[in-house]
Enzyme design. Structure first.
Site, short mmCIF file in Angstrom:
data_model
loop_
_atom_site.label_atom_id
_atom_site.label_comp_id
_atom_site.label_asym_id
_atom_site.label_seq_id
_atom_site.Cartn_x
_atom_site.Cartn_y
_atom_site.Cartn_z
N ASP A 183 54.13 47.37 54.12
CA ASP A 183 54.11 46.75 55.45
C ASP A 183 52.97 47.31 56.30
O ASP A 183 52.68 48.51 56.28
CB ASP A 183 55.42 47.01 56.18
CG ASP A 183 56.61 46.37 55.46
OD1 ASP A 183 56.56 46.25 54.24
OD2 ASP A 183 57.58 46.02 56.14
N HIS A 189 52.48 45.65 59.81
CA HIS A 189 53.13 45.43 61.12
C HIS A 189 52.20 45.61 62.31
O HIS A 189 52.50 46.34 63.26
CB HIS A 189 54.34 46.35 61.26
CG HIS A 189 55.56 45.84 60.55
ND1 HIS A 189 56.15 44.63 60.86
CD2 HIS A 189 56.28 46.36 59.51
CE1 HIS A 189 57.19 44.44 60.06
NE2 HIS A 189 57.28 45.46 59.23
N ASP A 233 54.40 41.36 55.51
CA ASP A 233 54.69 41.93 56.83
C ASP A 233 53.41 42.48 57.47
O ASP A 233 53.28 43.68 57.73
CB ASP A 233 55.76 43.02 56.75
CG ASP A 233 57.16 42.42 56.81
OD1 ASP A 233 57.29 41.18 56.75
OD2 ASP A 233 58.13 43.19 56.94
N ASN A 238 58.95 38.89 55.10
CA ASN A 238 59.96 38.18 55.91
C ASN A 238 59.50 37.93 57.34
O ASN A 238 60.00 37.03 58.01
CB ASN A 238 61.28 38.96 55.91
CG ASN A 238 61.15 40.31 56.58
OD1 ASN A 238 60.24 41.08 56.28
ND2 ASN A 238 62.04 40.62 57.50
N HIS A 239 58.51 38.70 57.83
CA HIS A 239 58.03 38.48 59.20
C HIS A 239 57.00 37.35 59.28
O HIS A 239 56.63 36.97 60.40
CB HIS A 239 57.42 39.77 59.76
CG HIS A 239 58.44 40.69 60.33
ND1 HIS A 239 58.75 40.74 61.66
CD2 HIS A 239 59.26 41.59 59.72
CE1 HIS A 239 59.69 41.65 61.87
NE2 HIS A 239 60.02 42.18 60.71
N HIS A 278 58.17 41.40 48.23
CA HIS A 278 58.35 42.06 49.53
C HIS A 278 59.75 42.65 49.68
O HIS A 278 59.90 43.79 50.08
CB HIS A 278 58.09 41.08 50.67
CG HIS A 278 58.31 41.70 52.02
ND1 HIS A 278 57.42 42.58 52.58
CD2 HIS A 278 59.35 41.60 52.91
CE1 HIS A 278 57.87 43.00 53.75
NE2 HIS A 278 59.04 42.42 53.97
N HIS A 294 59.16 46.36 52.69
CA HIS A 294 60.26 45.90 53.54
C HIS A 294 61.03 46.99 54.28
O HIS A 294 61.60 46.73 55.33
CB HIS A 294 61.24 45.05 52.71
CG HIS A 294 62.25 44.31 53.53
ND1 HIS A 294 61.90 43.52 54.63
CD2 HIS A 294 63.60 44.22 53.43
CE1 HIS A 294 63.00 42.98 55.14
NE2 HIS A 294 64.05 43.40 54.45
#
Length: 637
Positions: free
Chosen positions: A183, A185, A211, A243-244, A292, A380
């Site tokens: 990730d 982010h 992500d 998932n984001h 992910h 994740h």
């Protein structure tokens, strides 16, 4: 000199013995040939013009054609003002009170690079090496300096990369050597550190597990730079979906707001379309399944993965949902008695309608053996060390599942390390790295004026309360005794009715309590402002300790002292969130409830009620003195 109408001309005093002629009255005129044009009553006079600076340039007036009337004279004066040279002031230098001259251009912190305030020109944006592609080196530094590009330039990068992503299959096949990343982010400055640790993308193969956006405040920079790298290196840099990368989460968290703040909703929609083109998984070196999230009870073979329609928003059930959302069990030790992979997942419901299937050790081993794989590499989940190795398989002795997390000091409070996985010559190395300092944004890109309003309001009402209760109870009692000794009760006129007095007392009391209620309401709003948007349940209180956010990042770090503490407090945000409308309604209800409780608390506040009673008594005393004064006046008359 010319005089205004109604004034007399006073001639100079002649020498003694000189004959003085009778003065001739002079009517005011505007200068010009033929003795000038006489002014009629009501017209603007030259005296008035001179009072407003109209004759400030007589040289110009003398050398030009005479105006025909006062209006033309005024118009000429305005033209002269507009063409007058503007005084040159050097704003790059400022003189202090002590006479010291300082530069207003030089940066105070010279070691911090100045922000990029201009968007790139087409010549700067496109590369000289390949004019059809944007310049990587320039844009990397431009984004690092918080620079922005035009909307057209952003859409060019996103759409050009989307064309490449659409051509890739659901399940990529990538070879070693390769560097696998977890990730990101929205932590752009840490992404730059990642490339320093992992290697230059020009000569290093990369696989990102999703992500890229949300939670951090530089998500659009991460997307634009990674998509830019994909345009330049389509065969050596690979991007999977997390998932984001969906509308629901980006609307709930920060990415949509960031796109609208820095660019526009058109750029956001282009990103959403591009996210739907991201592949879902990769087979690395024919040995490792890279995804992910986790496995699904509906995923038996790799062909099931290849058959997914990925060009859509992630559903709330099924293989695609689980690939993006599933997590391994915390007790990943085989203690759960499971016989088959299809029944090897624990079914959980997050909030109303999100399904999450937790992988178990037996399920992972069964899937790996059935598909001839060595291990599962996933992201994740935040990890304190940046990575985690789960229980080894019995057949190979290799970890059945590995988690990689590449966002150091996640949310600026986790204090975790980040890691990347480098696989080369059948040797796997984990490289860790720490966070990089970055510019600070207020939550949800709020401006500092809006942010400060609850703080200012709370302090102002606090000051009002302090002023009203400046005397102690003992001092107030002493004042009452002194007044009783000094004032003799007069034979006052008809006292006001008891109903009028009670009503007045209640009005004064309500005003005092209103100030207290206002103070409590501002206190509630201040507490709401101090809440860190991403950590809604720190230590179970729903907010940081009082004053923490005013201390900045350091204060937040002190409030959350460990990785486990931060992870526990952020657990709710790792679940499938409610819709934006549900969240707004929930927050409004919660805030209204807090305000109502604060108002009720004021009604029960004994000290504040005592202050109100004191002011009521003071009001009665003033009314009594006023009645006495009026009575004395009547007696005197």
């Amino acid at each position: 000199p010319l005089q205004a109408e109604g004034c007399t001309t006073v001639p100079p005093t002649p020498p003694p013995g000189t004959h003085t002629p009778e003065p001739t009255p002079v009517r005011p005129t505007i200068p010009g040939g033929g003795g000038g044009i006489p002014l009629r009553a009501g017209e603007v006079t030259l005296a008035k013009l001179s009072r407003f600076g109209a004759l400030s340039n007589p040289h110009t007036m003398a050398n030009s054609a005479p105006p025909k009337n006062a209006t033309e004279a005024l118009a000429r004066i305005e033209r002269e003002k507009s063409t007058a040279p503007i005084p040159q002031i050097d704003f790059s230098v400022h003189e202090l009170e002590d006479g010291t001259r300082v530069s207003t251009v030089d940066r105070v912190c010279k070691d911090v690079q100045a922000p990029a305030v201009a968007v790139p020109t087409p010549e700067e944006f496109f590369s000289e090496e390949d004019p059809s592609k944007p310049d990587i080196a320039f844009l990397k530094n431009h984004f690092y300096r918080e620079g922005r590009i035009t909307e057209e330039q952003a859409l060019y990068i996103i759409k050009k990369c989307t064309e490449i992503l659409r051509k890739e299959p659901n399940l990529l096949e990538v070879d070693a050597p390769i560097t696998v990343c977890g990730d990101i982010h929205g932590q752009y400055y840490d992404l730059m550190k990642l490339f320093e640790v992992g290697g230059n993308p020009a000569d290093t193969r990369y696989l990102f597990l999703g992500d890229y956006v949300d939670r951090g405040y530089f998500s659009i920079e991460c997307v634009l730079y990674l998509w830019l790298l994909k345009i330049w290196y389509p065969d050596t840099l690979f991007l999977l979906r997390g998932n984001h990368e969906c509308r629901h989460l980006t609307d709930y968290f920060t990415f949509k707001l960031e796109c609208k703040h820095k660019y526009s909703e058109v750029v956001y929609d282009a990103c959403m379309e591009s996210f739907c083109a991201l592949p879902l998984a990769a087979i690395m070196n024919k040995q490792f399944l890279c995804i992910h999230g986790g496995l699904s009870p509906e995923l038996n073979t790799l062909d099931d993965l290849r058959a997914i329609n990925r060009f859509r928003e992630p559903p709330t059930t099924g293989i695609m949902c689980d690939l993006l959302w599933a997590d391994p069990l915390e007790e990943f030790d085989g203690s759960t008695n499971i016989d088959a992979a299809s029944s090897a997942f624990v079914y959980l419901t997050y909030l109303k309608f999100m399904f999450d299937y937790d992988n178990s050790y037996h399920a992972a081993c069964a899937f790996l053996e059935k598909n001839g794989l060595l291990s599962i590499i996933r992201a994740h989940e935040a990890q304190d060390a940046g990575y985690r190795m789960y229980r080894k398989t019995k057949t190979t002795g290799f970890p059945s599942v590995m988690t990689i997390f590449s966002a150091p000091n996640y949310l600026d409070v986790y204090n975790n390390k980040a890691a990347v996985l480098k696989y080369e010559n059948n040797v796997m190395n984990i490289r860790q790295f720490n966070c990089t300092p970055h510019p600070y944004w207020l939550p949800n890109f709020m401006d500092v004026f809006t942010w400060s309003l609850p703080f200012v309001g709370e302090k102002i009402t606090d000051m009002l309360l302090v002023i009203m209760s400046i005397c102690s109870k003992e001092e107030l009692k002493d004042d009452e005794l002194e007044d009783e000794e000094v004032i003799e009760e007069p034979k006052s006129p008809e006292p006001p009715s008891s109903s009028d007095g009670a009503e007045r007392r209640q009005v004064i009391k309500n005003k005092i309590l209103a100030v207290g209620k206002m103070a409590r309401v501002f206190s509630v709003l201040r507490e709401e402002s101090e809440r860190v948007m991403e950590l809604k349940n720190v230590m179970g209180t729903g907010k940081l300790p009082y004053g923490t956010l005013a201390l900045g990042a350091e204060g937040i770090k002190k409030a959350i002292t460990s990785f486990e503490e931060a992870r526990k407090s952020d657990l709710e945000n790792e679940r499938f969130p409610p819709s934006r409308e549900e969240q707004i309604a929930r927050n409004e209800t919660k805030q209204q409830k807090a305000i109502a409780e604060a108002v009720e608390e004021v009604n029960r506040d004994k000290e504040l009620n005592e202050v109100a009673e004191v002011y009521v008594k003071e009001d009665e005393k003033r009314r009594s003195l006023k009645s006495l004064s009026e009575l004395n006046k009547e007696r005197l008359t």
